[in-house]
Motif scaffolding. Sequence first.
Motif, PDB file in Angstrom:
ATOM      1  N   THR A   5       0.876  -1.175   0.000  1.00  0.00           N
ATOM      2  CA  THR A   5       0.000   0.000   0.000  1.00  0.00           C
ATOM      3  C   THR A   5       0.912   1.224   0.000  1.00  0.00           C
ATOM      4  OG1 THR A   5      -0.114   0.395   2.374  1.00  0.00           O
ATOM      5  CG2 THR A   5      -1.640  -1.265   1.485  1.00  0.00           C
ATOM      6  N   SER A  26       2.994   3.833  -4.644  1.00  0.00           N
ATOM      7  CA  SER A  26       3.256   4.914  -5.613  1.00  0.00           C
ATOM      8  C   SER A  26       4.040   6.061  -4.985  1.00  0.00           C
ATOM      9  CB  SER A  26       1.922   5.465  -6.126  1.00  0.00           C
ATOM     10  OG  SER A  26       1.203   6.039  -5.035  1.00  0.00           O
ATOM     11  N   SER A  38      -3.426   1.430  -5.042  1.00  0.00           N
ATOM     12  CA  SER A  38      -3.386   2.880  -5.254  1.00  0.00           C
ATOM     13  C   SER A  38      -4.794   3.386  -5.513  1.00  0.00           C
ATOM     14  CB  SER A  38      -2.503   3.217  -6.462  1.00  0.00           C
ATOM     15  OG  SER A  38      -2.673   4.571  -6.806  1.00  0.00           O
ATOM     16  N   VAL A  77      -0.746   6.408 -11.551  1.00  0.00           N
ATOM     17  CA  VAL A  77       0.559   6.101 -10.956  1.00  0.00           C
ATOM     18  C   VAL A  77       1.344   5.057 -11.760  1.00  0.00           C
ATOM     19  CG1 VAL A  77      -0.340   6.661  -8.664  1.00  0.00           C
ATOM     20  CG2 VAL A  77      -0.255   4.272  -9.378  1.00  0.00           C
ATOM     21  N   ALA A 102       0.849   3.334   3.054  1.00  0.00           N
ATOM     22  CA  ALA A 102      -0.066   4.403   2.619  1.00  0.00           C
ATOM     23  C   ALA A 102      -0.435   5.350   3.761  1.00  0.00           C
ATOM     24  CB  ALA A 102      -1.343   3.782   2.052  1.00  0.00           C
TER      25      ALA A 102
END
Length: 301
Positions: free
Chosen positions: A6, A9, A31, A37, A66
Amino acid sequence: MRVLITGGSGFVGQRLCRRLKEAGHRPLVVSREPDQVRDRLPEECDIRRSVLDFVDTPPDAIVNLAGEPIAARRWSDDQKERLIDSRVNITRDLVTLCEQLHSSQGRTPRVMVSASAMGYYGDQGDREVTEETPPHDEFAHRLCKRWEEAALPARDFDVRVALLRIGLVLDLGGGSLEKMLPPFKLGLGGRFGDGKQFMPWIHREDLVRAILFLLERDDLEGPFNGSAPHPVTNAEFTRTLAKQLGRPAIFPVPAIVLETAFGEMSRLLLTGADMRPARLLEAGFEFQFETLDAALADILG
Ligand SMILES: NC(=O)c1ccc[n+]([C@@H]2O[C@H](COP(=O)([O-])OP(=O)(O)OC[C@H]3O[C@@H](n4cnc5c(N)ncnc54)[C@H](OP(=O)(O)O)[C@@H]3O)[C@@H](O)[C@H]2O)c1
């Protein structure tokens, strides 16, 4: 090995995906905007919109990176909620994925390396901080605590969980250094406040190596400080960066200016922890960049 990432990107995730691919692994990336991305990531990456989209492609390992950027905007109540929710919700999804794979296939990922941050410890003054040090209760601590607590239930499904409390990640192309370079290059850099606050840092390459190390070592779990063995104060950081750029750094920014401009978020700049990677070193991890001089020479050279 299939590795679900996660935040793949992002600044750290992009380099991790590249290194995983080079090592013969298959990155699976979550993403919010797969199409946008795609060109930042190796061609071999399988990019999908949500964690649970990967239930038909069970990963062997997970890396959880993330989260809403911590310094994107002032910490209003709404923004604090966004900072927490963007981390906790996706982490819970990862645990749900582990649960589903456990009950449907009896086979779960072996390991989850879940990001956390130096903010876990809060302001620690000049005390040396290891994974054992009790935290100071403030927003950054509560954010990291909830993030870590969301990851731990994956252990109920036989997943080894390593929590990586990351320091300031240094490299070109993102992170804090990218924001610092323009004023420093113009000779307009300077320390923040009295400059005595600690800034644990890590070269992006070493952070990615530490993630790979934690993925591979079946005996390692729990919290790990993800920062180089020689943290520096803000004043030392300022001097070292200015020296590497061959520029003066004679414009200190008074604490009151930062507090007025950024409110509570100014604590990111004005407080810190002398964080040491005690458990990574104990486990035999070798940093390629142990000193800030060496890291900046590599990055800026
Ligand atoms: N960089 C540092 O100095 C540093 C220091 C300590 C801790 N960390 C932590 O380490 C992790 C990775 O750092 P990084 O510098 O690579 O972060 P980053 O470049 O900001 O990337 C994080 C990724 O999270 C996703 N994201 C951003 N906002 C989101 C939101 N509101 N909701 C859900 N997802 C969101 C984005 O992916 P999509 O847009 O593709 O969805 C983004 O690529 C972060 O969680 C960060 O807090 C970083």
